[in-house]
Design a protein around this motif. Structure first.
Motif, PDB file in Angstrom:
ATOM      1  N   MET A 100      18.300  81.796  64.360  1.00  0.00           N
ATOM      2  CA  MET A 100      19.641  81.547  64.892  1.00  0.00           C
ATOM      3  C   MET A 100      20.105  80.158  64.469  1.00  0.00           C
ATOM      4  N   SER A 101      21.349  80.066  64.021  1.00  0.00           N
ATOM      5  CA  SER A 101      21.897  78.791  63.599  1.00  0.00           C
ATOM      6  C   SER A 101      22.053  77.838  64.773  1.00  0.00           C
ATOM      7  N   ARG A 102      21.887  76.558  64.505  1.00  0.00           N
ATOM      8  CA  ARG A 102      22.078  75.520  65.505  1.00  0.00           C
ATOM      9  C   ARG A 102      23.408  74.837  65.224  1.00  0.00           C
ATOM     10  N   GLN A 103      24.337  74.919  66.167  1.00  0.00           N
ATOM     11  CA  GLN A 103      25.677  74.368  65.961  1.00  0.00           C
ATOM     12  C   GLN A 103      26.001  73.280  66.984  1.00  0.00           C
ATOM     13  N   VAL A 104      26.774  72.313  66.517  1.00  0.00           N
ATOM     14  CA  VAL A 104      27.356  71.285  67.372  1.00  0.00           C
ATOM     15  C   VAL A 104      28.825  71.158  66.987  1.00  0.00           C
ATOM     16  N   LEU A 105      29.688  71.143  67.982  1.00  0.00           N
ATOM     17  CA  LEU A 105      31.121  70.957  67.750  1.00  0.00           C
ATOM     18  C   LEU A 105      31.554  69.650  68.401  1.00  0.00           C
ATOM     19  N   VAL A 106      32.012  68.724  67.594  1.00  0.00           N
ATOM     20  CA  VAL A 106      32.609  67.491  68.105  1.00  0.00           C
ATOM     21  C   VAL A 106      34.108  67.755  68.197  1.00  0.00           C
ATOM     22  N   ARG A 107      34.627  67.740  69.421  1.00  0.00           N
ATOM     23  CA  ARG A 107      35.976  68.261  69.660  1.00  0.00           C
ATOM     24  C   ARG A 107      36.978  67.143  69.938  1.00  0.00           C
ATOM     25  N   ASN A 108      38.155  67.268  69.305  1.00  0.00           N
ATOM     26  CA  ASN A 108      39.333  66.447  69.596  1.00  0.00           C
ATOM     27  C   ASN A 108      39.074  64.959  69.362  1.00  0.00           C
ATOM     28  N   ALA A 109      38.527  64.652  68.213  1.00  0.00           N
ATOM     29  CA  ALA A 109      38.245  63.262  67.845  1.00  0.00           C
ATOM     30  C   ALA A 109      39.339  62.719  66.940  1.00  0.00           C
ATOM     31  N   PRO A 146      43.740  62.456  63.266  1.00  0.00           N
ATOM     32  CA  PRO A 146      43.731  62.479  64.734  1.00  0.00           C
ATOM     33  C   PRO A 146      43.660  63.909  65.260  1.00  0.00           C
ATOM     34  N   GLY A 147      43.118  64.050  66.471  1.00  0.00           N
ATOM     35  CA  GLY A 147      43.067  65.357  67.115  1.00  0.00           C
ATOM     36  C   GLY A 147      42.322  66.397  66.314  1.00  0.00           C
ATOM     37  N   THR A 148      41.164  66.022  65.775  1.00  0.00           N
ATOM     38  CA  THR A 148      40.447  66.878  64.828  1.00  0.00           C
ATOM     39  C   THR A 148      39.038  67.180  65.334  1.00  0.00           C
ATOM     40  N   ASP A 149      38.551  68.374  65.026  1.00  0.00           N
ATOM     41  CA  ASP A 149      37.201  68.797  65.374  1.00  0.00           C
ATOM     42  C   ASP A 149      36.288  68.676  64.154  1.00  0.00           C
ATOM     43  N   VAL A 150      35.005  68.493  64.416  1.00  0.00           N
ATOM     44  CA  VAL A 150      33.980  68.498  63.365  1.00  0.00           C
ATOM     45  C   VAL A 150      32.919  69.499  63.777  1.00  0.00           C
ATOM     46  N   LEU A 151      32.747  70.544  62.977  1.00  0.00           N
ATOM     47  CA  LEU A 151      31.754  71.582  63.260  1.00  0.00           C
ATOM     48  C   LEU A 151      30.541  71.365  62.366  1.00  0.00           C
ATOM     49  N   CYS A 152      29.369  71.320  63.006  1.00  0.00           N
ATOM     50  CA  CYS A 152      28.117  71.093  62.291  1.00  0.00           C
ATOM     51  C   CYS A 152      27.205  72.301  62.506  1.00  0.00           C
ATOM     52  N   THR A 153      26.655  72.805  61.409  1.00  0.00           N
ATOM     53  CA  THR A 153      25.784  73.971  61.477  1.00  0.00           C
ATOM     54  C   THR A 153      24.484  73.676  60.748  1.00  0.00           C
TER      55      THR A 153
END
Length: 387
Positions: A1-10, A21-28
């Protein structure tokens, strides 16, 4: 299973384009897979979500030159010049260091770096004095959670260097040599050739005296890292720029220990891409915010301008240009899809409505480092180390 982290609204400072501005970063699985607004819909079940509202996200800082084993000696050399340093630190302290002590010192140095937002360190490691020392240092870096490039400090230990060169992943190898400015020319050439044959970045301290000789011998290039270069001329700085040679300055230590004026301006004016390093903590804080501001102050004094160079331009010295200088230019250093997910979440600038990169350089300190990710794993959360 993939490991994900979402950094939201940075507020994202990608280092490879306009701020977002107001951007997400998705890490998989340790890689940045998307940088855009509204990525929650793309997150898989179980994804860890980090609310970054009001925070500034940059690439993790890269310390391009540090002697990590000296972490326990922090503060012991406020008035220590090079002769005492050679005798007391590289003489007495280094030779008393056992593998267990090297491991403990490395863990401490890595923790100090991570706490200050340094996610990658190039360790010019005098402490790789035996295979047991090398193993202890590598294992300590692995356990710490930091990304490290370990520069083996004994080129004559060829089997140990080859073993380190075979490493892949978050902790990799390099070669640290005395260099032709301070040692025998033929020996330096042989060591540089040895490192290059192994595909390693080769780091050397340098004043600048042999830059032209290295150029004329065809030995400059991106896999050679020259550190300090306080005496480099404008003409020789151009040779370094034209050959893409990696250059690193450590301005606070250079000033305190009498190396001479920083070469950052001469190197940058010539078109080189100087990176910054902490170097030693015997007389210097273990973060890159101070070298950033020192470089900005010196550059502004030279130009006599309140805006040149732009403060934001210096951020690349501890991100993209730092990554390039340690041989990881395609791996870390920017916040964009495909790079490893080494990220800083910085506090203190949430009130700003415009660009923030210049404020990161001119105003923030290590206390503003809120959360740190390395390879998509949180190693510092809400101001506290968790590794």
């Amino acid at each position: 299973m993939s490991r994900q982290v979402l950094v939201r609204n940075a507020h994202v400072v990608p280092g490879s384009g306009p701020e977002l501005p107001g951007t997400d970063v998705l890490c998989t699985d340790g890689v940045i897979t998307a940088v855009a607004p509204g990525l929650e819909a793309r997150a898989a079940p179980g994804c860890e979500v980090i609310d970054a509202t009001g925070l500034t996200v940059t690439a993790g800082f890269v310390d391009a030159h540090r002697h990590v084993w000296q972490a326990p000696l922090r503060g012991t050399g406020a008035d220590m010049g090079l002769p005492r340093y050679f005798a007391e630190v590289l003489g007495t302290a280094l030779h008393a260091m056992t593998p267990a002590a090297a491991a403990a010192a490395t863990r401490l140095g890595a923790a100090l770096a991570l706490d200050a937002g340094i996610t990658t360190v190039f360790d010019y490691s005098n402490a790789t004095r035996s295979p047991e020392h090398t193993d202890a240092i590598v294992e300590a870096f692995e356990a710490s959670g930091i990304r490290a490039v370990v520069g083996h400090g004994d080129p004559s230990a060829t089997a140990d260097v080859r073993r380190l060169a075979a490493r892949t992943g978050r902790v990799t190898g390099a070669l640290a040599i005395l260099g032709p400015d301070y040692g025998d020319w033929d020996e330096a050439v042989a060591q540089l050739t040895f490192g290059r044959d192994l595909g390693l970045t080769v780091a050397a301290h340098a004043g600048g005296a042999t830059v032209r000789r290295l150029h004329d011998a065809g030995l400059l290039g991106p896999d050679l890292q020259l550190v300090h270069l306080n005496a480099v001329t404008a003409g020789d700085a151009k040779l370094l720029a034209d050959t893409g040679t990696a250059v690193v300055v450590t301005p606070t230590v250079e000033a305190v220990m009498g190396h001479g004026a920083s070469a950052y301006g001469r190197l940058a004016d010539a078109g080189a891409r100087p990176a910054l390093g902490v170097d030693v903590v015997i007389n210097n804080p273990p973060d890159l915010f101070e070298p950033l501001r020192d470089t900005l102050r010196t550059a502004r004094l030279a130009t006599g301008s309140a805006s040149l160079p732009p403060a934001a331009d210096l951020l690349r010295a501890v991100t993209a240009d730092g990554a390039r200088a340690v041989g990881l230019g395609g791996v870390v250093g920017t916040v964009e899809a495909g790079r490893r997910a080494d990220l800083l979440l910085l506090d203190g600038l949430g009130h700003l409505t415009g660009e923030r990169a210049g404020a990161v350089v001119s105003c923030l300190t290590a206390t503003d480092v809120r959360t740190v990710l390395v390879d998509g794993r949180v190693v510092k959360r809400d101001g506290h180390l968790v590794v």
